[in-house]
Design a protein around this motif. Structure first.
Motif, PDB file in Angstrom:
ATOM      1  N   GLY A 102      30.435  45.570  41.074  1.00 39.27           N
ATOM      2  CA  GLY A 102      29.642  46.404  40.183  1.00 39.27           C
ATOM      3  C   GLY A 102      30.373  47.615  39.649  1.00 39.27           C
ATOM      4  N   ILE A 103      31.631  47.778  40.024  1.00 42.96           N
ATOM      5  CA  ILE A 103      32.432  48.936  39.611  1.00 42.96           C
ATOM      6  C   ILE A 103      33.354  48.526  38.468  1.00 42.96           C
ATOM      7  CG2 ILE A 103      34.220  50.563  40.356  1.00 42.96           C
ATOM      8  CD1 ILE A 103      32.038  51.200  42.110  1.00 42.96           C
ATOM      9  N   ASP A 104      33.386  49.335  37.417  1.00 40.88           N
ATOM     10  CA  ASP A 104      34.346  49.109  36.340  1.00 40.88           C
ATOM     11  C   ASP A 104      35.683  49.672  36.823  1.00 40.88           C
ATOM     12  OD1 ASP A 104      35.888  48.901  34.081  1.00 40.88           O
ATOM     13  OD2 ASP A 104      34.441  49.860  32.752  1.00 40.88           O
ATOM     14  N   ALA A 105      36.572  48.777  37.202  1.00 44.34           N
ATOM     15  CA  ALA A 105      37.821  49.186  37.849  1.00 44.34           C
ATOM     16  C   ALA A 105      38.901  49.641  36.892  1.00 44.34           C
ATOM     17  CB  ALA A 105      38.339  48.032  38.708  1.00 44.34           C
ATOM     18  N   VAL A 106      38.656  49.577  35.584  1.00 50.25           N
ATOM     19  CA  VAL A 106      39.722  49.951  34.660  1.00 50.25           C
ATOM     20  C   VAL A 106      39.320  51.029  33.652  1.00 50.25           C
ATOM     21  CG1 VAL A 106      40.922  47.762  34.873  1.00 50.25           C
ATOM     22  CG2 VAL A 106      39.204  48.028  33.109  1.00 50.25           C
ATOM     23  N   ALA A 107      38.052  51.339  33.526  1.00 50.55           N
ATOM     24  CA  ALA A 107      37.614  52.312  32.532  1.00 50.55           C
ATOM     25  C   ALA A 107      38.118  53.718  32.846  1.00 50.55           C
ATOM     26  CB  ALA A 107      36.091  52.326  32.426  1.00 50.55           C
ATOM     27  N   ALA A 108      38.182  54.054  34.110  1.00 49.76           N
ATOM     28  CA  ALA A 108      38.627  55.382  34.542  1.00 49.76           C
ATOM     29  C   ALA A 108      39.518  55.186  35.760  1.00 49.76           C
ATOM     30  CB  ALA A 108      37.409  56.236  34.918  1.00 49.76           C
ATOM     31  N   PRO A 109      40.325  56.172  36.089  1.00 51.06           N
ATOM     32  CA  PRO A 109      41.063  56.046  37.344  1.00 51.06           C
ATOM     33  C   PRO A 109      40.072  55.808  38.491  1.00 51.06           C
ATOM     34  CG  PRO A 109      41.872  57.923  36.105  1.00 51.06           C
ATOM     35  CD  PRO A 109      40.632  57.423  35.400  1.00 51.06           C
ATOM     36  N   LEU A 110      40.438  54.913  39.378  1.00 53.31           N
ATOM     37  CA  LEU A 110      39.607  54.553  40.524  1.00 53.31           C
ATOM     38  C   LEU A 110      40.298  55.045  41.780  1.00 53.31           C
ATOM     39  CD1 LEU A 110      37.162  53.005  41.701  1.00 53.31           C
ATOM     40  CD2 LEU A 110      38.582  50.946  41.641  1.00 53.31           C
ATOM     41  N   VAL A 111      39.562  55.781  42.605  1.00 58.43           N
ATOM     42  CA  VAL A 111      40.110  56.305  43.848  1.00 58.43           C
ATOM     43  C   VAL A 111      39.193  55.875  44.986  1.00 58.43           C
ATOM     44  CG1 VAL A 111      40.715  58.387  45.147  1.00 58.43           C
ATOM     45  CG2 VAL A 111      41.186  58.277  42.687  1.00 58.43           C
ATOM     46  N   ILE A 112      39.797  55.285  46.019  1.00 58.53           N
ATOM     47  CA  ILE A 112      39.064  54.886  47.214  1.00 58.53           C
ATOM     48  C   ILE A 112      39.359  55.923  48.290  1.00 58.53           C
ATOM     49  CG2 ILE A 112      38.677  53.079  48.933  1.00 58.53           C
ATOM     50  CD1 ILE A 112      38.039  52.152  46.081  1.00 58.53           C
ATOM     51  N   ARG A 151      43.242  43.512  40.532  1.00 59.67           N
ATOM     52  CA  ARG A 151      42.235  43.537  39.459  1.00 59.67           C
ATOM     53  C   ARG A 151      42.435  44.755  38.559  1.00 59.67           C
ATOM     54  NH1 ARG A 151      36.212  44.445  41.178  1.00 59.67           N
ATOM     55  NH2 ARG A 151      35.745  45.797  39.451  1.00 59.67           N
ATOM     56  N   VAL A 152      42.685  45.898  39.179  1.00 62.19           N
ATOM     57  CA  VAL A 152      42.896  47.137  38.427  1.00 62.19           C
ATOM     58  C   VAL A 152      44.155  47.024  37.575  1.00 62.19           C
ATOM     59  CG1 VAL A 152      43.501  49.580  38.686  1.00 62.19           C
ATOM     60  CG2 VAL A 152      41.616  48.614  40.014  1.00 62.19           C
ATOM     61  N   ARG A 153      45.236  46.540  38.169  1.00 61.65           N
ATOM     62  CA  ARG A 153      46.492  46.405  37.433  1.00 61.65           C
ATOM     63  C   ARG A 153      46.387  45.409  36.289  1.00 61.65           C
ATOM     64  NH1 ARG A 153      51.168  46.444  42.090  1.00 61.65           N
ATOM     65  NH2 ARG A 153      51.101  48.680  42.499  1.00 61.65           N
ATOM     66  N   ALA A 154      45.636  44.332  36.489  1.00 63.69           N
ATOM     67  CA  ALA A 154      45.476  43.319  35.439  1.00 63.69           C
ATOM     68  C   ALA A 154      44.813  43.919  34.202  1.00 63.69           C
ATOM     69  CB  ALA A 154      44.669  42.133  35.956  1.00 63.69           C
ATOM     70  N   ALA A 159      52.580  52.695  41.264  1.00 62.92           N
ATOM     71  CA  ALA A 159      53.444  52.377  42.387  1.00 62.92           C
ATOM     72  C   ALA A 159      54.396  51.262  41.971  1.00 62.92           C
ATOM     73  CB  ALA A 159      52.598  51.963  43.593  1.00 62.92           C
ATOM     74  N   SER A 160      55.568  51.226  42.568  1.00 60.89           N
ATOM     75  CA  SER A 160      56.616  50.356  42.072  1.00 60.89           C
ATOM     76  C   SER A 160      56.543  48.913  42.551  1.00 60.89           C
ATOM     77  CB  SER A 160      57.977  50.932  42.467  1.00 60.89           C
ATOM     78  OG  SER A 160      58.056  51.051  43.863  1.00 60.89           O
ATOM     79  N   SER A 161      55.921  48.648  43.662  1.00 60.63           N
ATOM     80  CA  SER A 161      55.932  47.302  44.202  1.00 60.63           C
ATOM     81  C   SER A 161      54.679  46.532  43.829  1.00 60.63           C
ATOM     82  CB  SER A 161      56.023  47.344  45.728  1.00 60.63           C
ATOM     83  OG  SER A 161      57.216  47.941  46.126  1.00 60.63           O
ATOM     84  N   PRO A 162      54.827  45.283  43.404  1.00 62.24           N
ATOM     85  CA  PRO A 162      53.643  44.475  43.101  1.00 62.24           C
ATOM     86  C   PRO A 162      52.927  44.109  44.391  1.00 62.24           C
ATOM     87  CG  PRO A 162      55.609  43.142  42.905  1.00 62.24           C
ATOM     88  CD  PRO A 162      56.057  44.559  43.164  1.00 62.24           C
ATOM     89  N   ALA A 163      51.636  43.931  44.295  1.00 68.94           N
ATOM     90  CA  ALA A 163      50.842  43.540  45.456  1.00 68.94           C
ATOM     91  C   ALA A 163      50.566  42.048  45.379  1.00 68.94           C
ATOM     92  CB  ALA A 163      49.538  44.327  45.487  1.00 68.94           C
ATOM     93  N   THR A 164      50.443  41.444  46.535  1.00 68.02           N
ATOM     94  CA  THR A 164      50.083  40.034  46.602  1.00 68.02           C
ATOM     95  C   THR A 164      48.975  39.852  47.617  1.00 68.02           C
ATOM     96  OG1 THR A 164      51.770  39.616  48.283  1.00 68.02           O
ATOM     97  CG2 THR A 164      52.402  39.229  45.998  1.00 68.02           C
ATOM     98  N   THR A 165      48.182  38.819  47.397  1.00 71.76           N
ATOM     99  CA  THR A 165      47.115  38.557  48.367  1.00 71.76           C
ATOM    100  C   THR A 165      47.429  37.342  49.163  1.00 71.76           C
ATOM    101  OG1 THR A 165      45.894  37.336  46.685  1.00 71.76           O
ATOM    102  CG2 THR A 165      45.248  39.614  47.085  1.00 71.76           C
TER     103      THR A 165
END
Length: 122
Positions: free
Chosen positions: A36-46, A68-71, A116-122
């Protein structure tokens, strides 16, 4: 234990505040909440300040969110002032994938420096 999740908007930043345990028992609810969160409209901080436990399923949820945010060309940062939680990211090799700070100002400063410089993987 449980996981409490609340969202606030501060100065154009979406802040998701967690409290409790982000683990195999609570991660499904966390993932559903994030839908339910728009992860790209604004900076997202957890905000992980009040997280007492973070296991591999919780890490997986954070990595999925990061991807998702990076995409969508968004920005994601983590407030994580406690060394014990940051150590989890270091051990798993995810420390460089996320932008960290001890507080919101620290995270925003890190995000302003770029992703951040490193890509994340799941």
């Amino acid at each position: 234990m449980s996981l409490d999740v609340t969202t606030e908007t501060r100065d154009g930043v979406t802040l998701v505040i967690l409290g409790g345990e982000l683990d195999i028992y609570t991660v499904a609810g966390f993932r559903q909440y994030l839908e339910g969160i728009d992860a790209v409209a604004a900076p997202l901080v957890i905000d992980l300040t009040d997280v007492s436990l973070l296991d591999s399923s919780g890490l997986g949820a954070l990595v999925s969110l990061l991807n998702r945010v990076r995409a969508g060309d968004g920005r994601l940062g983590l407030i994580c002032p406690h060394r014990r939680l940051r150590r989890v990211f270091e051990i798993t090799g995810l420390r460089r994938a996320f932008t960290f700070g001890d507080d919101l100002e620290g995270v925003l400063a890190g995000l302003a420096e770029g992703p951040a410089s490193s890509p994340a993987t799941t």
